[in-house]
Structure formats: C-alpha cells, structure tokens
Design a protein around this motif. Structure first.
Motif, PDB file in Angstrom:
ATOM      1  N   CYS A 235      79.198  32.818  63.021  1.00 62.54           N
ATOM      2  CA  CYS A 235      79.666  34.133  62.549  1.00 62.54           C
ATOM      3  C   CYS A 235      81.072  34.413  63.054  1.00 62.54           C
ATOM      4  N   ASP A 236      81.321  34.082  64.303  1.00 60.37           N
ATOM      5  CA  ASP A 236      82.652  34.275  64.872  1.00 60.37           C
ATOM      6  C   ASP A 236      83.699  33.425  64.143  1.00 60.37           C
ATOM      7  N   GLN A 237      83.325  32.213  63.758  1.00 62.09           N
ATOM      8  CA  GLN A 237      84.256  31.318  63.065  1.00 62.09           C
ATOM      9  C   GLN A 237      84.671  31.861  61.698  1.00 62.09           C
ATOM     10  N   LEU A 238      83.818  32.680  61.086  1.00 65.28           N
ATOM     11  CA  LEU A 238      84.108  33.219  59.754  1.00 65.28           C
ATOM     12  C   LEU A 238      84.552  34.672  59.784  1.00 65.28           C
ATOM     13  N   SER A 239      84.603  35.268  60.961  1.00 67.50           N
ATOM     14  CA  SER A 239      84.790  36.718  61.072  1.00 67.50           C
ATOM     15  C   SER A 239      86.104  37.229  60.487  1.00 67.50           C
ATOM     16  N   ASP A 240      87.126  36.404  60.414  1.00 67.18           N
ATOM     17  CA  ASP A 240      88.408  36.860  59.880  1.00 67.18           C
ATOM     18  C   ASP A 240      88.528  36.662  58.369  1.00 67.18           C
ATOM     19  N   LEU A 241      87.511  36.102  57.745  1.00 66.49           N
ATOM     20  CA  LEU A 241      87.545  35.861  56.302  1.00 66.49           C
ATOM     21  C   LEU A 241      86.932  37.024  55.545  1.00 66.49           C
ATOM     22  N   ASP A 242      87.347  37.189  54.301  1.00 68.99           N
ATOM     23  CA  ASP A 242      86.745  38.197  53.438  1.00 68.99           C
ATOM     24  C   ASP A 242      85.534  37.568  52.757  1.00 68.99           C
ATOM     25  N   ALA A 243      84.457  37.433  53.536  1.00 73.38           N
ATOM     26  CA  ALA A 243      83.246  36.793  53.033  1.00 73.38           C
ATOM     27  C   ALA A 243      82.029  37.490  53.620  1.00 73.38           C
ATOM     28  N   ALA A 244      80.984  37.507  52.834  1.00 77.92           N
ATOM     29  CA  ALA A 244      79.693  38.002  53.315  1.00 77.92           C
ATOM     30  C   ALA A 244      78.869  36.789  53.734  1.00 77.92           C
ATOM     31  N   LEU A 245      78.056  36.957  54.763  1.00 82.64           N
ATOM     32  CA  LEU A 245      77.193  35.873  55.224  1.00 82.64           C
ATOM     33  C   LEU A 245      75.743  36.280  55.062  1.00 82.64           C
ATOM     34  N   HIS A 246      75.001  35.441  54.360  1.00 86.21           N
ATOM     35  CA  HIS A 246      73.555  35.613  54.222  1.00 86.21           C
ATOM     36  C   HIS A 246      72.897  34.457  54.960  1.00 86.21           C
ATOM     37  N   TYR A 247      71.841  34.777  55.694  1.00 87.04           N
ATOM     38  CA  TYR A 247      71.188  33.792  56.550  1.00 87.04           C
ATOM     39  C   TYR A 247      69.686  33.861  56.308  1.00 87.04           C
ATOM     40  N   ALA A 248      69.078  32.720  56.077  1.00 81.22           N
ATOM     41  CA  ALA A 248      67.627  32.662  55.897  1.00 81.22           C
ATOM     42  C   ALA A 248      67.078  31.509  56.719  1.00 81.22           C
ATOM     43  N   VAL A 249      65.969  31.784  57.411  1.00 81.30           N
ATOM     44  CA  VAL A 249      65.289  30.768  58.202  1.00 81.30           C
ATOM     45  C   VAL A 249      63.943  30.511  57.536  1.00 81.30           C
ATOM     46  N   LEU A 250      63.848  29.386  56.843  1.00 80.06           N
ATOM     47  CA  LEU A 250      62.606  29.033  56.169  1.00 80.06           C
ATOM     48  C   LEU A 250      61.597  28.521  57.190  1.00 80.06           C
ATOM     49  N   HIS A 251      60.350  28.853  56.969  1.00 78.85           N
ATOM     50  CA  HIS A 251      59.278  28.328  57.818  1.00 78.85           C
ATOM     51  C   HIS A 251      58.035  28.174  56.965  1.00 78.85           C
ATOM     52  N   ALA A 252      57.087  27.398  57.455  1.00 78.11           N
ATOM     53  CA  ALA A 252      55.813  27.193  56.769  1.00 78.11           C
ATOM     54  C   ALA A 252      54.790  26.769  57.811  1.00 78.11           C
ATOM     55  N   ASP A 253      53.528  26.842  57.430  1.00 79.37           N
ATOM     56  CA  ASP A 253      52.459  26.403  58.325  1.00 79.37           C
ATOM     57  C   ASP A 253      52.606  24.913  58.620  1.00 79.37           C
ATOM     58  N   PRO A 254      52.189  24.490  59.812  1.00 76.48           N
ATOM     59  CA  PRO A 254      52.301  23.069  60.173  1.00 76.48           C
ATOM     60  C   PRO A 254      51.651  22.121  59.168  1.00 76.48           C
ATOM     61  N   ASP A 255      50.511  22.497  58.571  1.00 72.99           N
ATOM     62  CA  ASP A 255      49.860  21.620  57.592  1.00 72.99           C
ATOM     63  C   ASP A 255      50.740  21.376  56.375  1.00 72.99           C
ATOM     64  N   ILE A 256      51.438  22.411  55.942  1.00 72.61           N
ATOM     65  CA  ILE A 256      52.328  22.272  54.786  1.00 72.61           C
ATOM     66  C   ILE A 256      53.500  21.370  55.134  1.00 72.61           C
ATOM     67  N   ILE A 257      54.078  21.585  56.309  1.00 73.18           N
ATOM     68  CA  ILE A 257      55.207  20.748  56.744  1.00 73.18           C
ATOM     69  C   ILE A 257      54.761  19.293  56.871  1.00 73.18           C
ATOM     70  N   SER A 258      53.592  19.087  57.467  1.00 70.01           N
ATOM     71  CA  SER A 258      53.068  17.734  57.635  1.00 70.01           C
ATOM     72  C   SER A 258      52.912  17.031  56.289  1.00 70.01           C
ATOM     73  N   GLY A 259      52.362  17.737  55.314  1.00 67.00           N
ATOM     74  CA  GLY A 259      52.180  17.151  53.988  1.00 67.00           C
ATOM     75  C   GLY A 259      53.499  16.806  53.327  1.00 67.00           C
ATOM     76  N   ARG A 260      54.471  17.697  53.435  1.00 62.49           N
ATOM     77  CA  ARG A 260      55.784  17.440  52.833  1.00 62.49           C
ATOM     78  C   ARG A 260      56.463  16.243  53.491  1.00 62.49           C
ATOM     79  N   LEU A 261      56.408  16.187  54.820  1.00 63.01           N
ATOM     80  CA  LEU A 261      57.026  15.061  55.525  1.00 63.01           C
ATOM     81  C   LEU A 261      56.331  13.750  55.173  1.00 63.01           C
ATOM     82  N   ALA A 262      55.012  13.779  55.055  1.00 64.35           N
ATOM     83  CA  ALA A 262      54.267  12.567  54.698  1.00 64.35           C
ATOM     84  C   ALA A 262      54.639  12.101  53.286  1.00 64.35           C
ATOM     85  N   ARG A 263      54.758  13.030  52.343  1.00 66.24           N
ATOM     86  CA  ARG A 263      55.103  12.669  50.962  1.00 66.24           C
ATOM     87  C   ARG A 263      56.484  12.024  50.865  1.00 66.24           C
ATOM     88  N   ARG A 264      57.383  12.431  51.723  1.00 64.78           N
ATOM     89  CA  ARG A 264      58.721  11.833  51.647  1.00 64.78           C
ATOM     90  C   ARG A 264      58.914  10.686  52.645  1.00 64.78           C
TER      91      ARG A 264
END
Length: 173
Positions: free
Chosen positions: A92-121
C-alpha cells in the motif's frame, strides 16, 4: 474529459484456493487490464545464481510493485495474483502516491476443497504449506474484512464480488 483512476486488484490466498483462476477471470472482464502472476516473478531465477527463498520473495515483491506502478501510470487496471503474507502495508505504501484504488481479496476454502484441487492438478506435496498459509491468512487481523470463501462459488461469481463489493476496497487509496 474525466479520466477514471486505475484500480489495482490484489488477489491472495493459499495454494490451491483458486487465486489464478479468479485473477484470470477478473482480468478478462475488464476493458484494459494487465495481469501480474507473482509466481512467475518469484520463480524467474535459474541456475547456480538462484537467490535464497527470502531474497527471491523480496525481489518478487519489488518487481510486482515496480511493474504495477508502471502499468498504473499508463492508465491500466492491474490484477495481481500472489500470496500476501505480511506485505500488504508495504505494498500500500508503494502505491500511495499514485492515483489508483486498491482492492484486496483473500480467498480461502475448507481444507478438503483445497486438498481436492491440489490433487487434481498434481500438487498434493504442497498441501501442508497451503494449510499453513490458510491458517495464517485467516487469523491475520489485517485480512478479516477482505476474506472471501472460494469453496462454493464459481470463479465468475468471485470475480464479480471482488469488482462490486466495497468491502474489498482498501480505504485511503
């Protein structure tokens, strides 16, 4: 003529939660946008001169910030796909002098879902690292407002929420 300011979308979360898919979906919905895949910058070093992990991570963030600054100065929106552990205030500090908006999202999921996705890939070996990051990100007081459950939603729905829901906008940017 009114020029709209650029928007930077920073998409975080543990391995296997869908950051890359959501980031690409989000970028594809925009008129003019650049997608920064942080892992490409983290893993760009090859050979005997590959820096240690801590240096690679620090350098990746420096590169992400520099590229983001250049793209925003060119009037582009930016989507960044990268795990954010403790770097949010610095970023945020690195961008503070710019004319920009910052949107931040932290995705999460249950461990079983993550495990399945990691296994599939074919990435089951990173499951414990992903669970560690999931716990750390969910527990962080800085992330509470920005948590988004990616377990039961499609990438287009998640991208839409990140675009439209004001809770993902960081105040002061």
């Amino acid at each position: 003529m009114h020029v709209t300011k650029s928007v930077v979308y920073l998409i975080s979360g543990p391995l296997g939660v869908g950051k890359s898919t959501v980031s690409k979906t989000l970028a594809n919905t925009m008129h003019q946008c650049a997608l920064i895949e942080g892992d490409l910058l983290l893993h760009m070093y090859h050979g005997e001169t590959e820096p240690p992990w801590e240096d690679r991570l620090r350098l990746a963030w420096l590169h992400i910030a520099a590229v983001t600054r250049n793209l925003v100065r060119d009037g582009l929106d930016v989507v960044i796909d990268f795990v954010v552990e403790d770097e949010l205030p610095w970023f945020c500090d690195q961008l503070s002098d710019l004319d920009a908006a910052l949107h931040y999202a932290v995705l999460h999921a249950d461990p079983d879902i993550i495990s399945g996705r990691l296994a599939r890939r074919g990435d089951s070996e990173v499951f414990h690292r992903s669970l560690f990051l999931r716990s750390k990100l969910i527990a962080s007081p800085d992330n509470q407002t920005f948590l988004l459950d990616a377990g039961s939603k499609q990438p287009a729905e998640l991208a839409g929420l990140i675009l439209k829901d004001a809770r993902f906008k960081i105040n002061g940017m």
